[in-house]
Write a protein that holds these residues in place. Sequence first.
Motif, PDB file in Angstrom:
ATOM      1  N   ASP A   1       1.184  13.134   0.145  1.00 62.53           N
ATOM      2  CA  ASP A   1       0.702  12.501   1.369  1.00 62.53           C
ATOM      3  C   ASP A   1       0.528  13.518   2.505  1.00 62.53           C
ATOM      4  O   ASP A   1       0.703  14.723   2.307  1.00 62.53           O
ATOM      5  CB  ASP A   1       1.652  11.361   1.785  1.00 62.53           C
ATOM      6  CG  ASP A   1       3.068  11.864   2.055  1.00 62.53           C
ATOM      7  OD1 ASP A   1       3.247  13.084   2.293  1.00 62.53           O
ATOM      8  OD2 ASP A   1       3.994  11.045   2.018  1.00 62.53           O
TER       9      ASP A   1
ATOM     10  N   GLU B   1       2.012  10.974  -6.322  1.00 61.83           N
ATOM     11  CA  GLU B   1       1.220  10.983  -5.095  1.00 61.83           C
ATOM     12  C   GLU B   1       1.729  12.038  -4.124  1.00 61.83           C
ATOM     13  O   GLU B   1       2.923  12.304  -4.048  1.00 61.83           O
ATOM     14  CB  GLU B   1       1.304   9.605  -4.409  1.00 61.83           C
ATOM     15  CG  GLU B   1       0.682   8.488  -5.233  1.00 61.83           C
ATOM     16  CD  GLU B   1       0.907   7.104  -4.631  1.00 61.83           C
ATOM     17  OE1 GLU B   1       0.405   6.131  -5.211  1.00 61.83           O
ATOM     18  OE2 GLU B   1       1.590   7.009  -3.585  1.00 61.83           O
TER      19      GLU B   1
ATOM     20  N   LYS C   1      -2.588  11.781  -6.925  1.00 58.93           N
ATOM     21  CA  LYS C   1      -3.391  11.097  -5.910  1.00 58.93           C
ATOM     22  C   LYS C   1      -2.918  11.562  -4.536  1.00 58.93           C
ATOM     23  O   LYS C   1      -1.715  11.616  -4.269  1.00 58.93           O
ATOM     24  CB  LYS C   1      -3.211   9.580  -6.059  1.00 58.93           C
ATOM     25  CG  LYS C   1      -4.125   8.775  -5.157  1.00 58.93           C
ATOM     26  CD  LYS C   1      -3.918   7.270  -5.376  1.00 58.93           C
ATOM     27  CE  LYS C   1      -4.802   6.487  -4.424  1.00 58.93           C
ATOM     28  NZ  LYS C   1      -4.468   5.060  -4.404  1.00 58.93           N
ATOM     29  N   HIS C   2      -3.865  11.895  -3.683  1.00 56.32           N
ATOM     30  CA  HIS C   2      -3.559  12.279  -2.302  1.00 56.32           C
ATOM     31  C   HIS C   2      -3.773  11.033  -1.451  1.00 56.32           C
ATOM     32  O   HIS C   2      -4.903  10.594  -1.246  1.00 56.32           O
ATOM     33  CB  HIS C   2      -4.488  13.409  -1.868  1.00 56.32           C
ATOM     34  CG  HIS C   2      -4.096  14.079  -0.579  1.00 56.32           C
ATOM     35  ND1 HIS C   2      -3.612  13.389   0.509  1.00 56.32           N
ATOM     36  CD2 HIS C   2      -4.108  15.395  -0.224  1.00 56.32           C
ATOM     37  CE1 HIS C   2      -3.356  14.257   1.488  1.00 56.32           C
ATOM     38  NE2 HIS C   2      -3.635  15.475   1.068  1.00 56.32           N
ATOM     39  N   THR C   3      -2.669  10.449  -0.973  1.00 58.36           N
ATOM     40  CA  THR C   3      -2.759   9.176  -0.254  1.00 58.36           C
ATOM     41  C   THR C   3      -3.019   9.361   1.234  1.00 58.36           C
ATOM     42  O   THR C   3      -3.159   8.390   1.972  1.00 58.36           O
ATOM     43  CB  THR C   3      -1.453   8.358  -0.425  1.00 58.36           C
ATOM     44  OG1 THR C   3      -0.358   9.146   0.066  1.00 58.36           O
ATOM     45  CG2 THR C   3      -1.223   8.011  -1.877  1.00 58.36           C
TER      46      THR C   3
ATOM     47  N   SER D   1      -8.298  11.959  -5.986  1.00 55.06           N
ATOM     48  CA  SER D   1      -7.372  12.015  -7.116  1.00 55.06           C
ATOM     49  C   SER D   1      -7.892  12.999  -8.135  1.00 55.06           C
ATOM     50  O   SER D   1      -9.089  13.280  -8.186  1.00 55.06           O
ATOM     51  CB  SER D   1      -7.227  10.693  -7.867  1.00 55.06           C
ATOM     52  OG  SER D   1      -7.395   9.620  -7.081  1.00 55.06           O
TER      53      SER D   1
END
Length: 166
Positions: free
Chosen positions: A51, A49, A74-76, A133
């Motif tokens: 952020d 991930e 995944k970009h949270t 994502s």
Amino acid sequence: MLKSLTAIIFGLMLLTACGGGENSNDEMEPETNTEAMAEESNEATLSIEGDDQMQFNKKEMTVKAGATVTLTLKHTGTMAVTAMGHNWVLLKQGTDVATFATAAVEAGVDGDYVPAGTTAVIAHTKTIGGGESTTVEFTAPEAGTYEYICSFPGHWAMMRGKLIVE
Ligand code: ZN
């Protein structure tokens, strides 16, 4: 290089197959056995991930040499791809990361921050923004330690880690 790697893996699988040979009988096709094992042992799923604080949540990941790796980034965060875009770029050993990152900036958003025609990249995802994502599939290289970065401008100094191939 890939060819010899495949040969090594195949050799290892044959060795393993022979090791378990006590229970096999003559009717069993050795080839069928090998294929089944390849499917079982040669796949890996990784997730990482990024952020809004310009950080990856993992600094180290491990896979087996020759594995078919499915990696999901995944970009949270919530920031747009233009302001806080993230990608995951796996570099070949011996790559000068600073030089590569500079070329990546020049490649720009249209080039997904990966220099066109580069030979330094083993695999990379596309660049994504907050809430998104993306997944990439690649074959793990030979055993060793490989660096990965986010090649979005200015991110690589903070967003980098090591893929350990065993
Ligand atoms: Zn980034």
